[in-house]
Design a protein around this motif. Sequence first.
Motif, PDB file in Angstrom:
ATOM      1  N   ARG A 218       1.939   6.500  -5.596  1.00 22.77           N
ATOM      2  CA  ARG A 218       0.717   6.017  -6.253  1.00 22.77           C
ATOM      3  C   ARG A 218       0.255   4.727  -5.567  1.00 22.77           C
ATOM      4  O   ARG A 218       1.015   4.112  -4.831  1.00 22.77           O
ATOM      5  CB  ARG A 218       1.009   5.712  -7.721  1.00 22.77           C
ATOM      6  CG  ARG A 218       1.263   6.963  -8.550  1.00 22.77           C
ATOM      7  CD  ARG A 218       0.086   7.193  -9.459  1.00 22.77           C
ATOM      8  NE  ARG A 218       0.083   8.526 -10.030  1.00 22.77           N
ATOM      9  CZ  ARG A 218      -0.341   8.811 -11.254  1.00 22.77           C
ATOM     10  NH1 ARG A 218      -0.754   7.847 -12.054  1.00 22.77           N
ATOM     11  NH2 ARG A 218      -0.381  10.058 -11.679  1.00 22.77           N
ATOM     12  N   THR A 219      -0.951   4.308  -5.858  1.00 21.39           N
ATOM     13  CA  THR A 219      -1.472   3.107  -5.210  1.00 21.39           C
ATOM     14  C   THR A 219      -2.294   2.255  -6.166  1.00 21.39           C
ATOM     15  O   THR A 219      -2.843   2.771  -7.140  1.00 21.39           O
ATOM     16  CB  THR A 219      -2.333   3.482  -3.980  1.00 21.39           C
ATOM     17  OG1 THR A 219      -2.854   2.280  -3.401  1.00 21.39           O
ATOM     18  CG2 THR A 219      -3.503   4.378  -4.349  1.00 21.39           C
ATOM     19  N   TYR A 220      -2.348   0.970  -5.880  1.00 21.46           N
ATOM     20  CA  TYR A 220      -3.247   0.060  -6.608  1.00 21.46           C
ATOM     21  C   TYR A 220      -4.627   0.015  -5.932  1.00 21.46           C
ATOM     22  O   TYR A 220      -5.519  -0.678  -6.396  1.00 21.46           O
ATOM     23  CB  TYR A 220      -2.669  -1.356  -6.618  1.00 21.46           C
ATOM     24  CG  TYR A 220      -1.632  -1.630  -7.685  1.00 21.46           C
ATOM     25  CD1 TYR A 220      -0.401  -0.975  -7.669  1.00 21.46           C
ATOM     26  CD2 TYR A 220      -1.868  -2.565  -8.685  1.00 21.46           C
ATOM     27  CE1 TYR A 220       0.562  -1.241  -8.634  1.00 21.46           C
ATOM     28  CE2 TYR A 220      -0.916  -2.840  -9.661  1.00 21.46           C
ATOM     29  CZ  TYR A 220       0.300  -2.178  -9.625  1.00 21.46           C
ATOM     30  OH  TYR A 220       1.241  -2.459 -10.589  1.00 21.46           O
ATOM     31  N   SER A 221      -4.779   0.720  -4.802  1.00 24.10           N
ATOM     32  CA  SER A 221      -6.007   0.559  -4.011  1.00 24.10           C
ATOM     33  C   SER A 221      -7.230   1.183  -4.653  1.00 24.10           C
ATOM     34  O   SER A 221      -8.347   0.763  -4.391  1.00 24.10           O
ATOM     35  CB  SER A 221      -5.830   1.180  -2.626  1.00 24.10           C
ATOM     36  OG  SER A 221      -4.834   0.501  -1.905  1.00 24.10           O
ATOM     37  N   LYS A 222      -7.055   2.211  -5.476  1.00 26.46           N
ATOM     38  CA  LYS A 222      -8.217   2.932  -5.974  1.00 26.46           C
ATOM     39  C   LYS A 222      -8.495   2.550  -7.426  1.00 26.46           C
ATOM     40  O   LYS A 222      -9.346   1.730  -7.691  1.00 26.46           O
ATOM     41  CB  LYS A 222      -8.000   4.447  -5.821  1.00 26.46           C
ATOM     42  CG  LYS A 222      -7.460   4.845  -4.431  1.00 26.46           C
ATOM     43  CD  LYS A 222      -8.523   4.814  -3.362  1.00 26.46           C
ATOM     44  CE  LYS A 222      -8.012   4.709  -1.927  1.00 26.46           C
ATOM     45  NZ  LYS A 222      -7.156   5.761  -1.439  1.00 26.46           N
ATOM     46  N   VAL A 223      -7.742   3.132  -8.380  1.00 27.59           N
ATOM     47  CA  VAL A 223      -8.066   2.886  -9.794  1.00 27.59           C
ATOM     48  C   VAL A 223      -7.865   1.444 -10.211  1.00 27.59           C
ATOM     49  O   VAL A 223      -8.524   0.961 -11.126  1.00 27.59           O
ATOM     50  CB  VAL A 223      -7.237   3.779 -10.735  1.00 27.59           C
ATOM     51  CG1 VAL A 223      -7.680   5.205 -10.632  1.00 27.59           C
ATOM     52  CG2 VAL A 223      -5.775   3.634 -10.477  1.00 27.59           C
TER      53      VAL A 223
ATOM     54  N   GLY B 292       0.857  -1.187   0.000  1.00 26.56           N
ATOM     55  CA  GLY B 292       0.000   0.000   0.000  1.00 26.56           C
ATOM     56  C   GLY B 292       0.887   1.228   0.000  1.00 26.56           C
ATOM     57  O   GLY B 292       2.050   1.175   0.436  1.00 26.56           O
ATOM     58  N   SER B 293       0.343   2.359  -0.493  1.00 29.37           N
ATOM     59  CA  SER B 293       1.197   3.545  -0.459  1.00 29.37           C
ATOM     60  C   SER B 293       1.411   3.997   0.975  1.00 29.37           C
ATOM     61  O   SER B 293       2.367   4.711   1.264  1.00 29.37           O
ATOM     62  CB  SER B 293       0.646   4.667  -1.339  1.00 29.37           C
ATOM     63  OG  SER B 293      -0.690   4.897  -1.088  1.00 29.37           O
ATOM     64  N   ASN B 294       0.574   3.544   1.898  1.00 33.69           N
ATOM     65  CA  ASN B 294       0.816   3.885   3.300  1.00 33.69           C
ATOM     66  C   ASN B 294       2.160   3.339   3.793  1.00 33.69           C
ATOM     67  O   ASN B 294       2.853   4.001   4.555  1.00 33.69           O
ATOM     68  CB  ASN B 294      -0.317   3.379   4.191  1.00 33.69           C
ATOM     69  CG  ASN B 294      -1.565   4.229   4.043  1.00 33.69           C
ATOM     70  OD1 ASN B 294      -1.468   5.424   3.809  1.00 33.69           O
ATOM     71  ND2 ASN B 294      -2.723   3.620   4.159  1.00 33.69           N
TER      72      ASN B 294
HETATM   73  C1  LIG Z   1      -6.557   5.882  -0.303  1.00 31.11           C
HETATM   74  C2  LIG Z   1      -5.345   6.730  -0.160  1.00 31.11           C
HETATM   75  C3  LIG Z   1      -4.091   6.150  -0.127  1.00 31.11           C
HETATM   76  C4  LIG Z   1      -3.981   4.683  -0.308  1.00 31.11           C
HETATM   77  O1  LIG Z   1      -3.304   4.031   0.642  1.00 31.11           O
HETATM   78  P1  LIG Z   1      -2.950   2.521   0.363  1.00 31.11           P
HETATM   79  O2  LIG Z   1      -2.099   2.218   1.527  1.00 31.11           O
HETATM   80  O3  LIG Z   1      -2.212   2.485  -0.938  1.00 31.11           O
HETATM   81  O4  LIG Z   1      -4.220   1.744   0.304  1.00 31.11           O
HETATM   82  C5  LIG Z   1      -2.971   6.958  -0.035  1.00 31.11           C
HETATM   83  N1  LIG Z   1      -3.103   8.299   0.017  1.00 31.11           N
HETATM   84  C6  LIG Z   1      -4.310   8.877  -0.040  1.00 31.11           C
HETATM   85  C7  LIG Z   1      -4.411  10.348  -0.035  1.00 31.11           C
HETATM   86  C8  LIG Z   1      -5.456   8.113  -0.109  1.00 31.11           C
HETATM   87  O5  LIG Z   1      -6.652   8.695  -0.133  1.00 31.11           O
END
Ligand SMILES: *Cc1c(COP(=O)(O)O)cnc(C)c1O
Length: 361
Positions: free
Chosen positions: A215-220, A86-88
């Motif tokens: 960037r992240t795979y979580s959304k798009v 995750g980008s977190n």
């Molecule tokens: C949803 C979101 C993320 C995603 O975090 P992941 O860990 O990749 O799921 C990151 N930054 C922002 C601003 C977001 O809204």
Amino acid sequence: MSLPERRADLRELSSYHSPQVDVPVRLNTNESPYPPPPEFVDAWLQALREVPLNRYPDRTVRLLREALADTNPFDCSAEQVFCGNGSNEVLQTLLLVYGGLGRSALVFEPTYSLHSHIARVTGTEVVIGERSSDLTISPTEATALIAAKRPAVVFICSPNNPTGISETRATVEALLSAVIDHGSGILVVDEAYGEFSDWSARELVSDDLPLVVTRTYSKVWSLAAVRLGFAVGPTEVIANLNEFVLPYHLSASTQAAGLCALDFTNEMQKRVEMIVSERERLAAALGRLPGITVYPSGANFLLVRALGLDLWSQLVGRGVLVRDFSTRPRLEDCLRITIGTPEENTILISTIAAILEETNL
Ligand SMILES: *Cc1c(COP(=O)(O)O)cnc(C)c1O
């Protein structure tokens, strides 16, 4: 028995959470309303069958980083790509390496609360800058703050969560110059919603500029469950992240998912187009309702202000869950609505219209 207390600086800190309620229409966490294509799932499972499970995964995440560098629309090498759970985790690793004791991170509120939360968890002091009344960042004020506080990490979220507003290239360049002129910090542009936006700070990334774009795979990519995100940045910064992140942090199945997904880029872009057109439909429909203000959005959600209605509770009562931001400074009476399927969006519009009508009686 007595158990130890947690670290003193974490005692006042409450954990990040996004309230979940089991209702039919859930538009509260900015996930994609669509699952990834079944052909992706088949390809991923096939790839997994070939993974030697008794061995550690590729610690360097070579194939995925190369593939991401190749799909980066701007000139970039695998050495400029870092992947995380995750980008977190990418943000946490940046803060572990560049923040920490005696250093600070600058955020511009209101913004994504995990930037300041993860900073605090990593022992990084948080400096808060305020956005202008239109909720954008003022380059002049930001530059003054950077000069005064010399933060080790400066976060910009663009498009910004929860406001939806994209920062302009001029603003990002101004902050980058300020970071370069006033210290030894790094500018991090969180582009979790970058694919919905019309420009990307990735085009500015180069080996000699202190700029990282995440960037992240979580959304798009419709893969929030997989936990995969990445950063593009200077080779030296990326090498530092790889050096201090836990070894083998990215599982073989995550690496395979990230690679397989890239074969379905066209499908991803189609989902993005559908969501953008639904976003515009929703924005127009909500904007016509009395007492509702809709902020411009470059993301897959809308920030909406509904004066004095307690709209959030009323919506939950009718089976529609959105994210309540009404207690956040500057966001009084605001809700954040994730764009759902056309059916879900239609239900949302008619539910809000019904609430407004009954309130006026
Ligand atoms: C949803 C979101 C993320 C995603 O975090 P992941 O860990 O990749 O799921 C990151 N930054 C922002 C601003 C977001 O809204």
